[in-house]
Design a protein around this motif. Structure first.
Motif, PDB file in Angstrom:
ATOM      1  N   ASP A 273      -9.818 -16.430  19.725  1.00 58.89           N
ATOM      2  CA  ASP A 273      -9.539 -17.865  19.654  1.00 58.89           C
ATOM      3  C   ASP A 273     -10.796 -18.691  19.879  1.00 58.89           C
ATOM      4  O   ASP A 273     -10.959 -19.768  19.286  1.00 58.89           O
ATOM      5  CB  ASP A 273      -8.472 -18.243  20.683  1.00 58.89           C
ATOM      6  N   LYS A 276     -13.044 -18.331  16.544  1.00 56.91           N
ATOM      7  CA  LYS A 276     -12.399 -18.365  15.222  1.00 56.91           C
ATOM      8  C   LYS A 276     -12.964 -19.475  14.345  1.00 56.91           C
ATOM      9  O   LYS A 276     -12.818 -19.434  13.117  1.00 56.91           O
ATOM     10  CB  LYS A 276     -10.894 -18.516  15.374  1.00 56.91           C
ATOM     11  N   SER A 277     -13.637 -20.456  14.967  1.00 53.07           N
ATOM     12  CA  SER A 277     -14.270 -21.488  14.137  1.00 53.07           C
ATOM     13  C   SER A 277     -15.410 -20.908  13.298  1.00 53.07           C
ATOM     14  O   SER A 277     -15.780 -21.472  12.268  1.00 53.07           O
ATOM     15  CB  SER A 277     -14.803 -22.619  15.027  1.00 53.07           C
ATOM     16  N   MET A 280     -14.491 -19.511   9.498  1.00 56.95           N
ATOM     17  CA  MET A 280     -14.071 -20.397   8.417  1.00 56.95           C
ATOM     18  C   MET A 280     -14.816 -20.039   7.131  1.00 56.95           C
ATOM     19  O   MET A 280     -16.008 -19.725   7.134  1.00 56.95           O
ATOM     20  CB  MET A 280     -14.338 -21.854   8.777  1.00 56.95           C
ATOM     21  N   GLU A 313      -3.328 -16.318  12.254  1.00 54.26           N
ATOM     22  CA  GLU A 313      -4.560 -17.107  12.115  1.00 54.26           C
ATOM     23  C   GLU A 313      -5.409 -16.596  10.948  1.00 54.26           C
ATOM     24  O   GLU A 313      -5.981 -17.382  10.185  1.00 54.26           O
ATOM     25  CB  GLU A 313      -5.374 -17.036  13.412  1.00 54.26           C
ATOM     26  N   THR A 317      -6.612 -18.577   7.391  1.00 52.24           N
ATOM     27  CA  THR A 317      -7.944 -18.639   6.771  1.00 52.24           C
ATOM     28  C   THR A 317      -7.891 -18.140   5.337  1.00 52.24           C
ATOM     29  O   THR A 317      -8.600 -18.654   4.459  1.00 52.24           O
ATOM     30  CB  THR A 317      -8.933 -17.790   7.567  1.00 52.24           C
TER      31      THR A 317
END
Length: 674
Positions: A273, A276-277, A280, A313, A317
């Motif tokens: 978490d 996770k940016s 992208m 998640e 994506t």
């Protein structure tokens, strides 16, 4: 593709080495002899040349250092951030800036002192200005010695960095420490990353390469990342973060569902978490590793919930990138690097996802529209209602059927390994090298190959009954040896008189004593010096003593003594006096002459060969030719000997250091010889 090869950066010398290199080069490449009698213009030019040459060398060397090191603003952001993480780009830029400043200062110093040298009024003044100029240049280099040492350390470290192409197809592996990332890289590539059962074994980025659909993919193994704030992460973790942030790659997030890595699934989900940016616009696959210890279906409800959230998640994506919504079978995968179950499936899925994304991006790019107007796909239109199926020639069908038969025969035939296992295994079975021979008849394969010597078959000269004849000869030889043994005379003493028996006993006793003495001497022969016969004080080996011993045994020694004397190697020769004794007594003078002549003949040992005599092997036809050759040789060497010049018989000591190779200075004047 842009390749960043930091191994080609030139070695940065230390300050002292730098000065030694430049000054020695100036001394070697410029003239070194000057006299006070020269014109003042020549003196000024001499020292101005020294200063200019030194400045040019400093400028070239420093420029090479500045140009070889990469500029962080001009290279790929991945390498720019990686160098910033490893070396701190402020210190890096400061060191290069100091080198650039030193280069400019040296140029200004040279310019100022060349201007002063133009007005030098004497040899001493010009020389002092030259010394001051070189001294100030060396002082500038000494002040940047710490920067040179820092850049050399950076160069050595950068040479050890892996060669990563940021624009190539890349698989990026990340996760907590000790979850099996390096083991996976070792399985699918030929890289040899160290694998140990403790955390942070991998401390830097490692690169391996693999193939999928005839395309090359680079696989990057990153160090483990811990779930903590960004500013608390160390250099090792920041290497992984930099790779995740800047490389366009398919990301494989490894998850240890067994918990043997020391971190729970909840901690690994928290790490997912937090970073996770960074996922992208990248294909993301969650890999559940170590299924040999814990199956995915055997997880608790809480852990399974966390895994499903991570899967959702990853699905977001995928949809966000424009991909189709699927059941997520290629988003969450399981494998075990120990049993290699699922390893190839994970690699193929990641490569396929990355390939699809790259194709899709190219389809969306503006370059595609520029290329489409160059293509024209022709679609044939039917001209009637007649069907025209594909026609395959009969020869092609026959060839295909024949090839199918050959393939079936290859599949059904036994291999050498199978034959070896059937016939006793390795060491027992010996493969026949002749069974693949292509001959007119199969029974010819095991024929003995003829051995040819001097154009003849050796088998034609062999006697097939040679072994039988050899046995017969051996039997005959044995019979003959038996007869010889029977004929050997061994004196048993039965037919001898009592005196002869006593003599025989004495001889045998003496013989055994001599054998024992010989054996004793032979055992110590290596360490015993050889004593010449003339130093034999005991007189053990004289013929007189041998005669006395044989006489004491009742034997006649005359023949043995005569034989010993005839075999002796004495230097004296017997003089023939028969002719002298037969002459009349009145011829005293003639007798005296004969005696002197015979004495001189006895003393002469060898006659020296005359110079004209031809010895076999010298290559002369006769003695006249040999005398002529000797005369020509003497006349040719007469002048050389008279002038004391060196000839072919004189000893030659070559020059070990030829001056033209080892001299370090060049004199003033032209350089046309170059």
């Amino acid at each position: 593709m842009v390749q960043y090869n930091f191994k080609k950066i030139t070695v940065v010398p230390t300050g002292k080495e730098f000065i030694d290199i430049i000054l020695s080069r100036t001394q070697r490449r410029t003239p070194t002899q000057v006299h006070k009698g020269y014109a003042i213009s020549r003196l000024r030019q001499f020292y101005m040349r020294k200063v200019k040459f030194t400045q040019q060398n400093f400028h070239e060397k420093l420029s090479t250092i500045i140009d070889d090191f990469p500029r962080l603003n001009d290279i790929h952001p991945f390498y720019g951030d990686l160098l910033h993480v490893l070396y701190n780009k402020d210190h890096y830029k400061l060191a290069l800036g100091q080198i650039n400043t030193a280069r400019n200062l040296i140029g200004k110093i040279a310019k100022d002192y060349v201007r002063l040298l133009k007005y030098g009024d004497s040899l001493y003044r010009c020389k002092s200005l030259k010394v001051a100029a070189l001294g100030r240049m060396c002082t500038v280099i000494k002040r940047v010695t710490p920067s040179l040492a820092y850049l050399e350390q950076i160069r050595q470290h950068m040479a050890r960095l892996p060669s990563i192409d940021p624009n190539s197809r890349t698989l990026l592996i990340c996760g907590y420490p000790n979850v099996g990332k390096s083991s996976f890289v070792n399985k699918i590539t030929r890289a040899e990353v160290d694998v140990q059962p403790y955390a942070f074994t991998t401390k830097s980025l490692f690169v391996g390469h693999t193939d999928y659909k005839y395309l090359r993919y680079q696989v990057i193994d990153t160090p483990g990342i811990l779930d903590r704030p960004f500013e608390d992460r160390n250099i090792i973790e920041m290497c992984s973060i930099t790779a995740l942030a800047h490389l366009r790659a398919a990301v494989l997030f490894f998850l240890d569902i067994s918990g043997s890595c020391g971190y729970s699934i909840a901690q690994q989900a928290a790490l997912f978490d937090s970073i996770k940016s960074l996922f992208m616009n990248k294909p993301l696959i969650i890999v559940c590793n170590k299924t040999d210890l814990q199956a995915l279906e055997g997880l608790s409800e809480d852990d399974m919930k966390l895994v499903m959230e991570m899967k959702s998640e990853a699905m977001k994506t995928l949809v966000g990138q424009g991909g189709e919504a699927t059941d997520g079978s290629n988003v969450l995968l399981t494998m075990s690097t120990l049993t290699e179950e699922g390893v190839i499936a994970v690699k193929n899925a990641a490569c396929e996802r990355l390939l699809d994304q790259r194709v899709e991006q190219k389809m969306k790019s503006k370059k595609l529209n520029d290329c489409l107007n160059r293509f024209h796909v022709a679609m044939p239109k039917p001209r009637d209602q007649k069907e025209r199926p594909a026609c395959i020639p009969q020869a092609v069908l026959e060839a295909k059927a024949k090839q199918a038969e050959v393939d079936a025969e290859k599949e059904n035939r036994k291999l050498e390994r199978d034959l070896e296992n059937e016939n006793g295994g390795a060491g027992v079975y010996s493969a026949s090298l002749k069974k693949r021979y292509i001959l007119a008849h199969d029974e010819w394969k095991e024929d003995i190959i003829p051995e040819i010597l001097d154009g003849h078959n050796v088998a034609n000269f062999l006697d097939p009954d040679i072994l039988m004849r050899l046995e017969e000869l051996e039997r005959e030889e044995g019979v003959l040896q038996g007869l010889e043994e029977d004929d050997d005379f061994e004196m048993d003493g039965a037919e001898l008189t009592p005196e002869e028996q006593a003599a025989l006993t004495e001889i045998r006793k003496k013989k055994s004593l001599l054998i024992q003495q010989h054996r004793i001497r032979k055992s110590t022969a290596e360490s015993r010096p050889t004593i010449p016969r003339k130093f034999d004080k005991d007189k053990k080996f004289t013929s007189e003593r041998m005669g006395r011993q044989l006489s004491s045994l009742g034997l006649d020694p005359s023949m043995a003594i005569d034989r010993a004397r005839s075999k002796s190697r004495g230097r004296k020769r017997e003089r023939s006096t028969d002719g002298v004794e037969s002459m009349d007594v009145d011829g005293d003078k003639q007798n005296k002459k004969m005696r002197l002549k015979s004495r001189s003949m006895s003393r002469s040992r060898s006659m020296s060969r005359p110079p004209g005599e031809v010895v076999p092997g010298e290559g002369f036809k006769d003695s006249a030719q040999k005398k002529k050759a000797i005369k020509i040789a003497k006349s040719s060497s007469k002048n050389r000997n008279k002038e004391a010049r060196r000839g072919e018989a004189d000893r030659v000591i070559p020059t070990l250091k030829p001056k033209h190779l080892f001299s370090g200075k060049r004199s003033t004047g032209k350089t046309d010889r170059r």
